[in-house]
Design a protein around this motif. Structure first.
Motif, PDB file in Angstrom:
ATOM      1  N   UNK A  97      39.687  11.335  49.251  1.00  0.00           N
ATOM      2  CA  UNK A  97      38.632  13.054  49.647  1.00  0.00           C
ATOM      3  C   UNK A  97      39.142  12.787  50.976  1.00  0.00           C
ATOM      4  N   UNK A  98      39.375  13.166  51.444  1.00  0.00           N
ATOM      5  CA  UNK A  98      39.976  13.547  52.773  1.00  0.00           C
ATOM      6  C   UNK A  98      38.179  13.926  54.036  1.00  0.00           C
ATOM      7  N   UNK A  99      37.913  13.120  55.185  1.00  0.00           N
ATOM      8  CA  UNK A  99      36.765  13.838  55.775  1.00  0.00           C
ATOM      9  C   UNK A  99      36.347  13.196  57.121  1.00  0.00           C
ATOM     10  N   UNK A 100      36.075  14.097  58.056  1.00  0.00           N
ATOM     11  CA  UNK A 100      36.407  13.660  59.534  1.00  0.00           C
ATOM     12  C   UNK A 100      35.140  13.312  60.484  1.00  0.00           C
TER      13      UNK A 100
ATOM     14  N   UNK B  69      38.813  10.737  58.921  1.00  0.00           N
ATOM     15  CA  UNK B  69      40.101  10.723  59.723  1.00  0.00           C
ATOM     16  C   UNK B  69      40.079  11.259  61.523  1.00  0.00           C
ATOM     17  N   UNK B  70      40.150  10.959  61.968  1.00  0.00           N
ATOM     18  CA  UNK B  70      40.041  11.657  63.803  1.00  0.00           C
ATOM     19  C   UNK B  70      40.018  13.207  63.228  1.00  0.00           C
TER      20      UNK B  70
ATOM     21  N   UNK C 272      46.211  13.719  59.535  1.00  0.00           N
ATOM     22  CA  UNK C 272      46.264  14.631  58.527  1.00  0.00           C
ATOM     23  C   UNK C 272      47.558  14.640  57.871  1.00  0.00           C
ATOM     24  N   UNK C 273      47.676  15.349  58.126  1.00  0.00           N
ATOM     25  CA  UNK C 273      49.357  15.353  57.783  1.00  0.00           C
ATOM     26  C   UNK C 273      50.109  14.387  57.173  1.00  0.00           C
TER      27      UNK C 273
ATOM     28  N   UNK D  20      44.954  26.810  58.737  1.00  0.00           N
ATOM     29  CA  UNK D  20      45.486  25.203  58.528  1.00  0.00           C
ATOM     30  C   UNK D  20      45.339  24.359  57.287  1.00  0.00           C
ATOM     31  N   UNK D  21      43.823  24.632  57.383  1.00  0.00           N
ATOM     32  CA  UNK D  21      43.157  22.979  56.968  1.00  0.00           C
ATOM     33  C   UNK D  21      43.602  23.706  55.025  1.00  0.00           C
ATOM     34  N   UNK D  22      43.038  25.274  55.013  1.00  0.00           N
ATOM     35  CA  UNK D  22      43.588  26.455  53.709  1.00  0.00           C
ATOM     36  C   UNK D  22      44.539  26.137  53.526  1.00  0.00           C
ATOM     37  N   UNK D  23      46.139  26.127  53.697  1.00  0.00           N
ATOM     38  CA  UNK D  23      47.506  26.219  54.182  1.00  0.00           C
ATOM     39  C   UNK D  23      47.572  24.852  53.344  1.00  0.00           C
TER      40      UNK D  23
END
Length: 392
Positions: free
Chosen positions: A122-125, A159-160, A167-168, A199-202
């Motif tokens: 799971x990606x977080x920020x 991620x920063x 992210x990509x 952009x995150x949704x896409x």
């Protein structure tokens, strides 16, 4: 000798006995203008008459049965939330951290049941805050939250914030979900631009990852929409809410689409207290008020007045304040001096604010605050800033 209450909080000296709308009152009658609302919780103010009546009425009938049985109040609140949001279903909790725990479990179980058990990451920020359980501090990853509590839960990639290339690069076939706050609260009232949320949704759509929103602090009307993500025109797959939904009565919820929730079958999750008759009676009353279009329009109007007044405050005290940012009645004022100096000076002027990350003081008043109280709050912050200037 250790006190009877575990000393995990640095508490201010005040002790409040009563509350009235936007005011908290000490035993000696000293009144403080509450611009923190219990950290964005009492969104309808202290002792709101309609909520007091609902709680008293329910308390005289039934407090608790557990989730072994049907609960009409729970079903009613779930339907109100579904009707007003993207969600098809939800799980009720006692807190925001528990709602996030449910969201994390739901995202992983989704992929397990889809036959892709390797999709667990799971990606977080950076700058995020999702609660103080082991899972949620592991998700946020900040040293101030995690030091001394290892080993942490695996499977989180922090991620920063704003690093689109990172992210990509991270979006491989092990990613189950991306978790993000539309407005970072504890991190310093940092709104995520609408373009980034889109952009995150896409990106999630293109990779299959679930988009999980943490609206624990920014949801339930605080930004002038019922939920903050509505400003961007997107919808999540899973969303955690709490704080304002109970106006101080412990209540949270994990909302989801039917597809995202498909793995959460009987026995996969539970809570003894979650969504009990008392909590959901209050939650229904909160929704009846907050989901109203005219109420939300007033939140937006008041936020404009507060924001404009605070811009003037910053301009008047450039050695104390740097800038204003936020969304709706979720505003951060970044300080030049240490933010706790401003919070403490506010106590002297009988105005309550909340410290946050990035040297910010948070202003999270009741959404029922009056125009006069907004002006009074800024006047009191002006006096606090003047007092600090006298100490320089």
């Amino acid at each position: 000798m250790i006190p009877a209450v575990l000393p995990t909080y640095s508490r201010a000296k005040m002790s409040f006995e009563t509350g009235e709308g936007s005011w908290l009152i000490e035993r000696d009658g000293t009144r403080y203008l509450d611009m923190g609302a219990g950290i964005a919780v009492t969104g309808l103010g202290h002792a709101h008459p309609a909520l007091v009546k609902v709680l008293q009425d329910q308390a005289s009938q039934l407090w608790h049965t557990s989730n072994l049985y049907q609960m009409p109040n729970q079903e009613a609140l779930a339907q109100k939330l579904c009707d007003a949001s993207f969600a098809d279903t939800m799980f009720f909790t006692n807190s925001g951290a528990e709602a996030m725990e449910c969201a994390i479990k739901m995202a992983r179980k989704y992929w397990y049941d889809k036959g892709q058990p390797e999709r667990v990451n799971i990606i977080t920020f950076t700058g995020s805050f999702h609660g103080r359980t082991l899972a949620t501090i592991s998700a946020a990853g900040a040293e101030k939250l995690t030091t001394g509590f290892g080993p942490l839960l695996e499977g989180f990639i922090n991620l920063p914030a704003g690093d689109h290339d990172a992210l990509q690069a991270a979006m491989d076939d092990t990613i189950a979900a991306v978790i993000v706050e539309p407005v970072q609260g504890e991190g310093g009232i940092i709104p995520l631009p609408d373009a980034c949320l889109k952009g995150l949704r896409d990106l999630c759509d293109s990779t299959g990852a679930l988009l999980v929103l943490d609206e624990i602090q920014c949801g339930v009307g605080r930004t002038g929409k019922l939920f903050a993500h509505e400003w961007s025109g997107i919808t999540p797959d899973i969303m955690a809410v709490a704080k304002g939904i109970g106006n101080g009565f412990p209540l949270g919820a994990c909302l989801a689409t039917e597809d995202a929730a498909s793995g959460m079958t009987a026995g996969t999750h539970g809570s003894t207290y979650g969504g009990n008759p008392l909590a959901c009676a209050v939650g229904c009353a909160v929704m009846d008020i907050v989901a109203d279009h005219d109420f939300l329009a007033e939140v937006s109007r008041k936020s404009g007045l507060l924001r404009q007044s605070l811009e003037g405050l910053v301009a008047s005290h450039p050695t104390i304040f740097e800038l204003v940012r936020g969304a709706g009645l979720m505003i951060g004022v970044k300080c030049v001096v240490p933010n706790m100096d401003v919070v403490n000076a506010g106590y002297g002027a009988q105005v309550l604010t909340v410290p946050g990350g990035d040297n910010v003081i948070r202003l999270l008043p009741a959404m029922t605050i009056s125009d006069e109280e907004i002006r009074e709050a800024v006047d009191r912050l002006d006096r606090a800033a003047t007092a600090l200037e006298g100490k320089e």
